[in-house]
Motif scaffolding. Structure first.
Motif, PDB file in Angstrom:
ATOM      1  N   ALA A  52     -20.959 -28.049  14.184  1.00  0.00           N
ATOM      2  CA  ALA A  52     -21.774 -27.436  13.979  1.00  0.00           C
ATOM      3  C   ALA A  52     -23.132 -27.243  13.080  1.00  0.00           C
ATOM      4  O   ALA A  52     -24.440 -28.248  13.320  1.00  0.00           O
ATOM      5  CB  ALA A  52     -21.693 -26.142  14.908  1.00  0.00           C
ATOM      6  N   LEU A  53     -22.645 -26.778  12.253  1.00  0.00           N
ATOM      7  CA  LEU A  53     -23.731 -26.652  10.907  1.00  0.00           C
ATOM      8  C   LEU A  53     -23.660 -28.011  10.389  1.00  0.00           C
ATOM      9  O   LEU A  53     -24.989 -28.253   9.506  1.00  0.00           O
ATOM     10  CB  LEU A  53     -22.860 -25.887   9.681  1.00  0.00           C
ATOM     11  N   VAL A  99     -18.683 -34.163   2.649  1.00  0.00           N
ATOM     12  CA  VAL A  99     -19.314 -32.963   2.699  1.00  0.00           C
ATOM     13  C   VAL A  99     -20.377 -32.280   3.022  1.00  0.00           C
ATOM     14  O   VAL A  99     -21.615 -33.531   2.843  1.00  0.00           O
ATOM     15  CB  VAL A  99     -19.852 -33.439   1.201  1.00  0.00           C
ATOM     16  N   LEU A 100     -20.710 -30.810   2.972  1.00  0.00           N
ATOM     17  CA  LEU A 100     -22.547 -30.923   3.390  1.00  0.00           C
ATOM     18  C   LEU A 100     -23.653 -29.711   2.613  1.00  0.00           C
ATOM     19  O   LEU A 100     -22.217 -29.194   1.691  1.00  0.00           O
ATOM     20  CB  LEU A 100     -21.845 -29.596   4.464  1.00  0.00           C
ATOM     21  N   LYS A 101     -23.818 -30.487   1.953  1.00  0.00           N
ATOM     22  CA  LYS A 101     -24.711 -29.996   1.235  1.00  0.00           C
ATOM     23  C   LYS A 101     -26.224 -28.904   1.753  1.00  0.00           C
ATOM     24  O   LYS A 101     -26.092 -28.442   2.774  1.00  0.00           O
ATOM     25  CB  LYS A 101     -25.169 -30.438   0.180  1.00  0.00           C
ATOM     26  N   GLY A 136     -24.357 -24.255  -2.331  1.00  0.00           N
ATOM     27  CA  GLY A 136     -22.935 -23.912  -1.740  1.00  0.00           C
ATOM     28  C   GLY A 136     -22.476 -25.813  -0.997  1.00  0.00           C
ATOM     29  O   GLY A 136     -23.337 -26.410  -0.428  1.00  0.00           O
ATOM     30  N   PHE A 137     -21.238 -25.818  -1.049  1.00  0.00           N
ATOM     31  CA  PHE A 137     -20.892 -27.105  -0.610  1.00  0.00           C
ATOM     32  C   PHE A 137     -19.873 -27.067   0.336  1.00  0.00           C
ATOM     33  O   PHE A 137     -18.717 -26.623   0.013  1.00  0.00           O
ATOM     34  CB  PHE A 137     -20.644 -27.925  -1.200  1.00  0.00           C
ATOM     35  N   ILE A 138     -19.873 -27.450   1.675  1.00  0.00           N
ATOM     36  CA  ILE A 138     -17.994 -27.728   1.552  1.00  0.00           C
ATOM     37  C   ILE A 138     -17.943 -29.161   1.983  1.00  0.00           C
ATOM     38  O   ILE A 138     -18.724 -30.288   2.633  1.00  0.00           O
ATOM     39  CB  ILE A 138     -18.508 -27.004   3.802  1.00  0.00           C
ATOM     40  N   PHE A 139     -16.251 -29.254   1.762  1.00  0.00           N
ATOM     41  CA  PHE A 139     -15.601 -30.145   1.991  1.00  0.00           C
ATOM     42  C   PHE A 139     -14.963 -30.107   3.289  1.00  0.00           C
ATOM     43  O   PHE A 139     -13.982 -29.581   3.209  1.00  0.00           O
ATOM     44  CB  PHE A 139     -15.482 -30.699   0.618  1.00  0.00           C
ATOM     45  N   VAL A 140     -14.705 -31.575   3.585  1.00  0.00           N
ATOM     46  CA  VAL A 140     -13.913 -31.712   4.957  1.00  0.00           C
ATOM     47  C   VAL A 140     -13.055 -33.176   4.567  1.00  0.00           C
ATOM     48  O   VAL A 140     -13.976 -33.838   4.875  1.00  0.00           O
ATOM     49  CB  VAL A 140     -14.757 -31.222   6.177  1.00  0.00           C
TER      50      VAL A 140
END
Length: 292
Positions: A52-53, A99-101, A136-140
């Protein structure tokens, strides 16, 4: 902005305990090291929340690629043929990484990021001064996927939330692993992906990460990542310092000099501050003479 109570309440009272902060203070800003943390689950870091993000973030803030890649790639890797949300929801079989940046663009994630950075702000600012530009960064990542060899301009702590991975890291500022021209190209607007040579591999240090562990990555330390046998979620909390910005600006000034036929010396690493070249570049920029 404050996150909804159900999100802030999901955080442990302390994510980085006293020994972790002491260890961080002893090694920051130039020595990579493993820390422990207690953020092993959170509603904002579940797969459906991340999908969703991804749909809320602007296109420029998401990147996703095939995961069956070599350590070194020439330019940006190819697409996996799916959308970002599909990639995340199907991460177990997608053979991809995403990656969500700049997750701080969404208030709940901004609150999560800042709550983590506030815990270590005293240690950061004691060494490198004001904590600037928190991001912030999220890696999936799918099982066994590879994030190719590259570097990043921020001070970075990578928290492993779910699954496992191994980051192989090389010394920052060592031209055996990244030539000065590659730094100059990147800071002048070029890609962060780097040329790879298998002969470099014995000189890297492997850092294995499991849930509850985090890795500090110094500014511009080149690295690549191999994911473990299960889907992985990692959260990268980053910040800049005036020191890191001066090094960046000095690199751009060197690129300008090199274009004019000079062979400039590389900027110094911490604790050198690179005042002269950084301020020379800033003066040129203010006068509109840099083209950037």
């Amino acid at each position: 902005m404050n996150a909804p109570a159900r999100f802030t309440d999901a955080l442990p009272a302390t994510v980085f305990d006293g020994p972790a902060r002491t260890r961080f203070a002893a090694h920051y800003p130039e020595t990579p090291h493993i820390l422990t943390h207690s953020l092993t689950s959170h509603p904002l870091l579940e797969i459906e929340a991340l999908a969703a993000l991804a749909e809320r973030l602007p296109l420029a803030s998401v990147e996703y690629n095939r995961g069956d890649l070599p350590i070194g790639v020439d330019g940006k890797p190819g697409s996996n043929g799916m959308t970002i949300a599909e990639t995340i929801r199907r991460v177990a079989e997608a053979e991809s990484w995403a990656v969500l940046k700049n997750i701080e663009q969404v208030p709940a994630y901004e609150a999560l990021l800042m709550s983590l950075l506030e815990e270590i702000r005293p240690e950061i600012e004691a060494a490198t001064g004001a904590m600037l530009t928190p991001q912030g960064f999220i890696f999936v990542s799918s099982p066994n996927s590879v994030t190719p060899y590259h570097f990043d301009p921020e001070h970075n702590i990578l928290l492993q939330i779910r699954g496992s991975k191994v980051m192989t890291q090389f010394p920052a500022g060592d031209t055996r692993f990244v030539p000065d021209e590659a730094h100059e190209t990147y800071h002048s607007g070029g890609p962060r992906e780097l040329m790879w040579d298998d002969a470099m591999l014995p000189h890297g240090t492997e850092f294995a990460l499991a849930p509850g562990e985090a890795l500090f990555v110094p500014v511009m330390a080149p690295h690549f990542v191999r994911n473990g046998p299960a889907p992985s979620v990692s959260l990268s909390i980053t910040w800049r310092s005036e020191w890191s910005y001066r090094e960046s600006d000095a690199r751009i000034f060197n690129a300008i000099l090199r274009e004019r036929g000079f062979r400039p010396s590389a900027p110094g690493r911490w604790p050198q501050q690179n005042y002269a070249k950084a301020y020379a570049f800033r003066a040129l920029r203010k006068l509109g003479l840099t083209g950037s």
